[in-house]
Structure formats: structure tokens, C-alpha cells
Design a protein around this motif. Structure first.
Motif, PDB file in Angstrom:
ATOM      1  N   ARG A  60       0.828  -1.210   0.000  1.00 14.85           N
ATOM      2  CA  ARG A  60       0.000   0.000   0.000  1.00 14.85           C
ATOM      3  C   ARG A  60       0.864   1.263   0.000  1.00 14.85           C
ATOM      4  O   ARG A  60       0.550   2.268   0.633  1.00 14.85           O
ATOM      5  N   ALA A  61       1.977   1.179  -0.721  1.00 12.25           N
ATOM      6  CA  ALA A  61       2.908   2.309  -0.817  1.00 12.25           C
ATOM      7  C   ALA A  61       3.773   2.140  -2.065  1.00 12.25           C
ATOM      8  O   ALA A  61       3.972   1.028  -2.560  1.00 12.25           O
ATOM      9  N   PHE A  62       4.296   3.276  -2.546  1.00  5.05           N
ATOM     10  CA  PHE A  62       5.203   3.282  -3.691  1.00  5.05           C
ATOM     11  C   PHE A  62       5.835   4.660  -3.784  1.00  5.05           C
ATOM     12  O   PHE A  62       5.392   5.603  -3.139  1.00  5.05           O
ATOM     13  N   THR A  63       6.883   4.764  -4.592  1.00  8.66           N
ATOM     14  CA  THR A  63       7.436   6.078  -4.916  1.00  8.66           C
ATOM     15  C   THR A  63       7.291   6.295  -6.414  1.00  8.66           C
ATOM     16  O   THR A  63       7.199   5.336  -7.190  1.00  8.66           O
ATOM     17  N   VAL A  97      19.070   1.885  -5.056  1.00  6.10           N
ATOM     18  CA  VAL A  97      17.941   2.433  -4.318  1.00  6.10           C
ATOM     19  C   VAL A  97      18.296   2.667  -2.857  1.00  6.10           C
ATOM     20  O   VAL A  97      19.204   2.047  -2.314  1.00  6.10           O
ATOM     21  N   THR A  98      17.532   3.583  -2.266  1.00  7.77           N
ATOM     22  CA  THR A  98      17.584   3.871  -0.841  1.00  7.77           C
ATOM     23  C   THR A  98      16.144   3.767  -0.331  1.00  7.77           C
ATOM     24  O   THR A  98      15.230   4.249  -1.004  1.00  7.77           O
ATOM     25  N   PRO A  99      15.935   3.170   0.845  1.00 12.99           N
ATOM     26  CA  PRO A  99      14.566   3.108   1.361  1.00 12.99           C
ATOM     27  C   PRO A  99      14.011   4.500   1.655  1.00 12.99           C
ATOM     28  O   PRO A  99      14.719   5.361   2.180  1.00 12.99           O
ATOM     29  N   SER A 100      12.756   4.707   1.312  1.00 10.03           N
ATOM     30  CA  SER A 100      12.070   5.951   1.662  1.00 10.03           C
ATOM     31  C   SER A 100      11.979   6.030   3.182  1.00 10.03           C
ATOM     32  O   SER A 100      11.822   5.016   3.857  1.00 10.03           O
ATOM     33  N   LYS A 101      12.042   7.229   3.708  1.00  8.60           N
ATOM     34  CA  LYS A 101      11.873   7.441   5.151  1.00  8.60           C
ATOM     35  C   LYS A 101      10.400   7.554   5.531  1.00  8.60           C
ATOM     36  O   LYS A 101      10.059   7.523   6.699  1.00  8.60           O
ATOM     37  N   LYS A 102       9.520   7.701   4.529  1.00  5.48           N
ATOM     38  CA  LYS A 102       8.107   7.949   4.811  1.00  5.48           C
ATOM     39  C   LYS A 102       7.159   6.827   4.425  1.00  5.48           C
ATOM     40  O   LYS A 102       6.069   6.729   4.973  1.00  5.48           O
ATOM     41  N   VAL A 103       7.541   5.996   3.456  1.00  2.00           N
ATOM     42  CA  VAL A 103       6.676   4.896   3.018  1.00  2.00           C
ATOM     43  C   VAL A 103       7.520   3.645   2.798  1.00  2.00           C
ATOM     44  O   VAL A 103       8.741   3.723   2.669  1.00  2.00           O
ATOM     45  N   LYS A 104       6.856   2.504   2.746  1.00  2.00           N
ATOM     46  CA  LYS A 104       7.547   1.237   2.524  1.00  2.00           C
ATOM     47  C   LYS A 104       7.753   1.031   1.026  1.00  2.00           C
ATOM     48  O   LYS A 104       7.046   0.270   0.364  1.00  2.00           O
ATOM     49  N   CYS A 117       4.397   7.993  -1.765  1.00  2.00           N
ATOM     50  CA  CYS A 117       2.938   7.860  -1.809  1.00  2.00           C
ATOM     51  C   CYS A 117       2.423   6.710  -0.950  1.00  2.00           C
ATOM     52  O   CYS A 117       2.991   5.624  -0.958  1.00  2.00           O
ATOM     53  N   GLU A 118       1.289   6.980  -0.262  1.00  2.00           N
ATOM     54  CA  GLU A 118       0.549   5.959   0.477  1.00  2.00           C
ATOM     55  C   GLU A 118      -0.768   5.707  -0.242  1.00  2.00           C
ATOM     56  O   GLU A 118      -1.495   6.650  -0.562  1.00  2.00           O
ATOM     57  N   ALA A 133      -3.471   7.500  -4.520  1.00  2.00           N
ATOM     58  CA  ALA A 133      -2.577   7.575  -3.369  1.00  2.00           C
ATOM     59  C   ALA A 133      -2.408   9.011  -2.899  1.00  2.00           C
ATOM     60  O   ALA A 133      -2.515   9.952  -3.678  1.00  2.00           O
ATOM     61  N   LYS A 134      -2.129   9.130  -1.621  1.00  4.71           N
ATOM     62  CA  LYS A 134      -1.844  10.429  -1.012  1.00  4.71           C
ATOM     63  C   LYS A 134      -0.344  10.657  -1.083  1.00  4.71           C
ATOM     64  O   LYS A 134       0.447   9.773  -0.769  1.00  4.71           O
ATOM     65  N   ILE A 135       0.040  11.846  -1.517  1.00 10.26           N
ATOM     66  CA  ILE A 135       1.446  12.237  -1.534  1.00 10.26           C
ATOM     67  C   ILE A 135       1.816  12.627  -0.105  1.00 10.26           C
ATOM     68  O   ILE A 135       1.254  13.570   0.447  1.00 10.26           O
ATOM     69  N   VAL A 136       2.739  11.872   0.495  1.00  7.22           N
ATOM     70  CA  VAL A 136       3.117  12.138   1.886  1.00  7.22           C
ATOM     71  C   VAL A 136       4.511  12.748   2.002  1.00  7.22           C
ATOM     72  O   VAL A 136       4.916  13.145   3.092  1.00  7.22           O
TER      73      VAL A 136
END
Length: 185
Positions: A60-63, A97-104, A117-118, A133-136
Motif C-alpha cells: 500500500r505504498a510506492f514512490t 535504491v535507498t529506502p524511503s523514510k516515509k513509506v515502505k 505515496c501511500e 494515493a496520497k502524496i506524503v
């Protein structure tokens, strides 16, 4: 004289690279052009059946990263090769890649702007999967910034021209929004 054209099209379309993690935590990315913004803080993407679609449903997340002129071939490659056939396609394209700090979800290091995005909603329509998705969050390299804004002339995002089936560079500034038409006031 106007002539009838066989098939209609909408252009320009953004070229976005959607990055996700699978169930084992392995990063994947795909090229997507059927994307739109909803208001100031939401995004909508129309996807077919892809490993990335399953990853989005799972996490339930992506960039979303903007494909750029300097990485046209790499961005096209992750769109034409399936993770199912080439699980190392990011590495093969030269992406890390680097993991996002805000989404999985992963952020592709080489692409200068990523939107985090969530997922709000997933639905099936017209044979496609519609993800809203919501831009977080958003991260951007300082190399593409002018002040506190992303500068498209520095970013050099590409667009998909669905009429000619080609990528094009987004062009020059031709007038200010909510300003160019003031001459008629």
C-alpha cells in the motif's frame, strides 16, 4: 483542411518510474505514463497486471520518480522488462535504491526527484487497476532546485508522446499560469 484521424490520443503524458518492494523486500520499478494529479496532494495511476501492481497492493505504498533526459534508456528498460523475467533489472539498468523514510518503498538514487505515496484506494476499472494515493513526501536532489522549488529546466523530465510512441523533452516556459491571460482583462 482537417482530416479524420484513426485513433485519438492525449499528450503530453508524464513518464514516471514507479518503485516498490516485493514480499521479500526486493526492489522493483516500472515505467508508467497513465498518471494524473488529484488536487494538490493526491495522485492516480492506471496500471495493468505487473509485479509492481501486486507490490502496491501488498505494501500500500510506492514512490514515483520523474524519468529524465539523462536516464531515458534506463527508464525505458525498466518499463519493457518484467521483474518476473529479470529480477535484477534495476541493477542491470545501473540503478541503486535507498529506502524511503516515509513509506515502505524504495527511492531510485539516480533519478533526481521522487514522490512518496501511500495508497488510499485500489479499484478495477476498464480492465486496469486504478491506484489512488496520497502524496506524503517528496525528495529532490539540490542539483535540480532553484530556491525551494524543483526547476524543470534543470530536472529535464521527459514525456511520453502517445501519438508518435516516443519520448520527448518537456520544453521551454512560454507563459506564466494565471498570468499570461491577464492581457485580456
Amino acid at each position: 483542411m482537417k482530416i479524420d484521424v484513426e485513433k485519438g490520443f492525449v499528450t503530453p503524458l508524464p513518464v514516471f518510474i514507479i518503485a516498490t518492494y516485493n514480499a521479500e523486500g526486493k526492489p522493483n520499478a516500472m515505467n508508467a505514463a497513465w498518471v494524473g494529479q488529484i488536487g494538490s496532494d493526491m495522485i492516480s495511476i492506471s496500471l495493468g497486471e505487473h509485479p509492481s501492481t501486486e507490490n502496491i497492493k501488498l505494501n500500500r505504498a510506492f514512490t514515483v520518480s520523474y524519468a529524465t533526459k539523462d536516464y531515458t534508456a534506463e527508464c525505458d528498460y525498466v518499463g519493457i522488462v518484467s521483474f518476473n523475467k529479470e529480477p535484477e533489472k534495476l541493477k542491470k539498468a545501473g540503478f541503486t535504491v535507498t529506502p524511503s523514510k516515509k513509506v515502505k518503498a524504495p527511492i531510485i538514487d539516480q533519478l533526481p526527484v521522487a514522490i512518496e505515496c501511500e495508497v488510499v484506494d485500489i479499484m478495477q476499472e476498464y480492465g486496469e487497476t486504478r491506484v489512488t494515493a496520497k502524496i506524503v513526501g517528496m525528495v529532490a536532489d539540490d542539483s535540480v532546485m532553484t530556491g525551494d522549488k524543483v526547476d524543470l529546466s534543470k530536472l529535464q523530465p521527459i514525456m511520453y508522446d502517445s501519438s508518435a510512441k516516443t519520448y520527448r523533452l518537456i520544453g521551454e516556459n512560454v507563459g506564466g499560469a494565471w498570468d499570461a491571460g491577464r492581457k485580456f482583462m
